[in-house]
Design a protein around this motif. Structure first.
Motif, PDB file in Angstrom:
ATOM      1  N   PRO A  61      49.166  42.431  36.713  1.00  0.00           N
ATOM      2  CA  PRO A  61      48.574  43.110  37.868  1.00  0.00           C
ATOM      3  C   PRO A  61      49.552  43.975  38.657  1.00  0.00           C
ATOM      4  CG  PRO A  61      48.919  40.796  38.356  1.00  0.00           C
ATOM      5  CD  PRO A  61      49.261  40.993  36.904  1.00  0.00           C
ATOM      6  N   PHE A  62      50.840  43.849  38.375  1.00  0.00           N
ATOM      7  CA  PHE A  62      51.814  44.711  39.042  1.00  0.00           C
ATOM      8  C   PHE A  62      51.916  46.055  38.345  1.00  0.00           C
ATOM      9  CE2 PHE A  62      53.088  40.319  39.869  1.00  0.00           C
ATOM     10  CZ  PHE A  62      52.961  40.322  41.252  1.00  0.00           C
ATOM     11  N   ARG A  63      51.772  46.057  37.033  1.00  0.00           N
ATOM     12  CA  ARG A  63      51.794  47.318  36.274  1.00  0.00           C
ATOM     13  C   ARG A  63      50.425  47.999  36.290  1.00  0.00           C
ATOM     14  NH1 ARG A  63      52.787  48.464  29.944  1.00  0.00           N
ATOM     15  NH2 ARG A  63      52.867  50.719  30.147  1.00  0.00           N
ATOM     16  N   PHE A  64      49.364  47.193  36.174  1.00  0.00           N
ATOM     17  CA  PHE A  64      48.002  47.714  36.165  1.00  0.00           C
ATOM     18  C   PHE A  64      47.193  47.009  37.249  1.00  0.00           C
ATOM     19  CE2 PHE A  64      49.536  48.157  31.753  1.00  0.00           C
ATOM     20  CZ  PHE A  64      49.497  49.537  31.662  1.00  0.00           C
ATOM     21  N   PRO A  65      47.380  47.391  38.511  1.00  0.00           N
ATOM     22  CA  PRO A  65      46.664  46.707  39.592  1.00  0.00           C
ATOM     23  C   PRO A  65      45.151  46.859  39.442  1.00  0.00           C
ATOM     24  CG  PRO A  65      47.894  48.611  40.422  1.00  0.00           C
ATOM     25  CD  PRO A  65      48.219  48.472  38.978  1.00  0.00           C
ATOM     26  N   PRO A  66      44.425  45.764  39.542  1.00  0.00           N
ATOM     27  CA  PRO A  66      42.984  45.840  39.354  1.00  0.00           C
ATOM     28  C   PRO A  66      42.230  46.416  40.557  1.00  0.00           C
ATOM     29  CG  PRO A  66      43.641  43.566  39.712  1.00  0.00           C
ATOM     30  CD  PRO A  66      44.904  44.376  39.622  1.00  0.00           C
ATOM     31  N   GLU A  67      42.849  46.434  41.731  1.00  0.00           N
ATOM     32  CA  GLU A  67      42.144  46.861  42.940  1.00  0.00           C
ATOM     33  C   GLU A  67      41.458  48.226  42.836  1.00  0.00           C
ATOM     34  OE1 GLU A  67      45.654  44.321  44.397  1.00  0.00           O
ATOM     35  OE2 GLU A  67      45.269  45.743  42.798  1.00  0.00           O
ATOM     36  N   PRO A  68      42.131  49.264  42.318  1.00  0.00           N
ATOM     37  CA  PRO A  68      41.448  50.569  42.284  1.00  0.00           C
ATOM     38  C   PRO A  68      40.507  50.762  41.103  1.00  0.00           C
ATOM     39  CG  PRO A  68      43.690  50.830  41.489  1.00  0.00           C
ATOM     40  CD  PRO A  68      43.535  49.380  41.932  1.00  0.00           C
ATOM     41  N   THR A  69      40.341  49.731  40.291  1.00  0.00           N
ATOM     42  CA  THR A  69      39.542  49.864  39.075  1.00  0.00           C
ATOM     43  C   THR A  69      38.124  49.343  39.269  1.00  0.00           C
ATOM     44  OG1 THR A  69      39.990  47.672  38.141  1.00  0.00           O
ATOM     45  CG2 THR A  69      41.659  49.376  37.741  1.00  0.00           C
ATOM     46  N   ALA A  70      37.292  49.660  38.300  1.00  0.00           N
ATOM     47  CA  ALA A  70      35.952  49.063  38.236  1.00  0.00           C
ATOM     48  C   ALA A  70      36.052  47.694  37.573  1.00  0.00           C
ATOM     49  CB  ALA A  70      35.006  49.968  37.454  1.00  0.00           C
ATOM     50  N   GLY A  71      37.274  47.272  37.271  1.00  0.00           N
ATOM     51  CA  GLY A  71      37.530  45.973  36.672  1.00  0.00           C
ATOM     52  C   GLY A  71      38.230  46.097  35.332  1.00  0.00           C
ATOM     53  N   ILE A  72      38.957  45.053  34.998  1.00  0.00           N
ATOM     54  CA  ILE A  72      39.626  44.954  33.704  1.00  0.00           C
ATOM     55  C   ILE A  72      39.205  43.622  33.096  1.00  0.00           C
ATOM     56  CG2 ILE A  72      41.840  44.812  32.491  1.00  0.00           C
ATOM     57  CD1 ILE A  72      43.074  46.330  34.929  1.00  0.00           C
ATOM     58  N   VAL A  73      38.682  43.667  31.878  1.00  0.00           N
ATOM     59  CA  VAL A  73      38.250  42.454  31.180  1.00  0.00           C
ATOM     60  C   VAL A  73      39.070  42.354  29.899  1.00  0.00           C
ATOM     61  CG1 VAL A  73      36.346  41.275  30.016  1.00  0.00           C
ATOM     62  CG2 VAL A  73      35.906  42.593  32.105  1.00  0.00           C
ATOM     63  N   ILE A  74      39.874  41.305  29.827  1.00  0.00           N
ATOM     64  CA  ILE A  74      40.684  41.068  28.639  1.00  0.00           C
ATOM     65  C   ILE A  74      40.075  39.889  27.892  1.00  0.00           C
ATOM     66  CG2 ILE A  74      42.957  40.442  27.749  1.00  0.00           C
ATOM     67  CD1 ILE A  74      44.084  41.663  30.376  1.00  0.00           C
ATOM     68  N   VAL A  75      39.713  40.117  26.645  1.00  0.00           N
ATOM     69  CA  VAL A  75      39.140  39.064  25.815  1.00  0.00           C
ATOM     70  C   VAL A  75      40.274  38.431  25.023  1.00  0.00           C
ATOM     71  CG1 VAL A  75      37.475  38.506  24.001  1.00  0.00           C
ATOM     72  CG2 VAL A  75      36.958  40.336  25.643  1.00  0.00           C
ATOM     73  N   ARG A  76      40.517  37.159  25.276  1.00  0.00           N
ATOM     74  CA  ARG A  76      41.530  36.410  24.537  1.00  0.00           C
ATOM     75  C   ARG A  76      40.846  35.740  23.363  1.00  0.00           C
ATOM     76  NH1 ARG A  76      46.171  34.272  26.861  1.00  0.00           N
ATOM     77  NH2 ARG A  76      46.583  33.937  24.667  1.00  0.00           N
ATOM     78  N   ARG A  77      41.513  35.756  22.242  1.00  0.00           N
ATOM     79  CA  ARG A  77      40.938  35.099  21.079  1.00  0.00           C
ATOM     80  C   ARG A  77      42.052  34.403  20.323  1.00  0.00           C
ATOM     81  NH1 ARG A  77      44.196  38.971  20.315  1.00  0.00           N
ATOM     82  NH2 ARG A  77      44.060  40.295  18.506  1.00  0.00           N
TER      83      ARG A  77
END
Length: 123
Positions: A61-77
């Motif tokens: 979240p320091f490199r890609f802060p989620p605040e200005p985004t419509a969201g980030i969804v990372i799928v772990r598998r």
């Protein structure tokens, strides 16, 4: 909602996402395959699209802060098996309906969804 599917996810997932009435664009169809993470992040912010990816680099979240985004969804598998990814993504899409992904980072794991919610400004 508006989503962007990263190139590391199979395009066969598009109908699953679109089935919920969502607008889905893929990195491949936009001709930006192989672009850097920062460019993809910036484009998602500009287009107000929630990024769906397997790339754990977006979990910082320091490199890609989620605040200005419509969201980030990372799928772990555990294994890159389409069936497992599809099941995890279906569960996440049910949760997305609440709108709680905007400005947040979700890590979708086989048995749970972890949510990073940034602190409000000034806290």
């Amino acid at each position: 909602m508006r989503f962007k599917l990263d190139e590391n996810l199979d395009v066969r997932l598009v109908p699953l996402i679109a089935r919920g009435g969502h607008d889905v664009k893929t990195v491949q169809e936009e001709g930006i395959s192989g672009c850097g993470d920062q460019r993809l992040y910036d484009q998602c912010v500009a287009e107000e699209r929630t990024l769906i990816t397997l790339d754990l680099g977006f979990s910082n979240p320091f490199r890609f802060p989620p605040e200005p985004t419509a969201g980030i969804v990372i799928v772990r598998r555990l294994r890159p098996v389409l069936r497992l990814i599809r099941a995890a993504l279906e569960r996440a899409l049910d949760e997305v309906k609440s709108g709680a992904v905007k400005g947040n980072l979700w890590i979708v794991e086989p048995s749970r969804i972890r949510v990073y919610e940034p602190s409000p400004q000034g806290s």
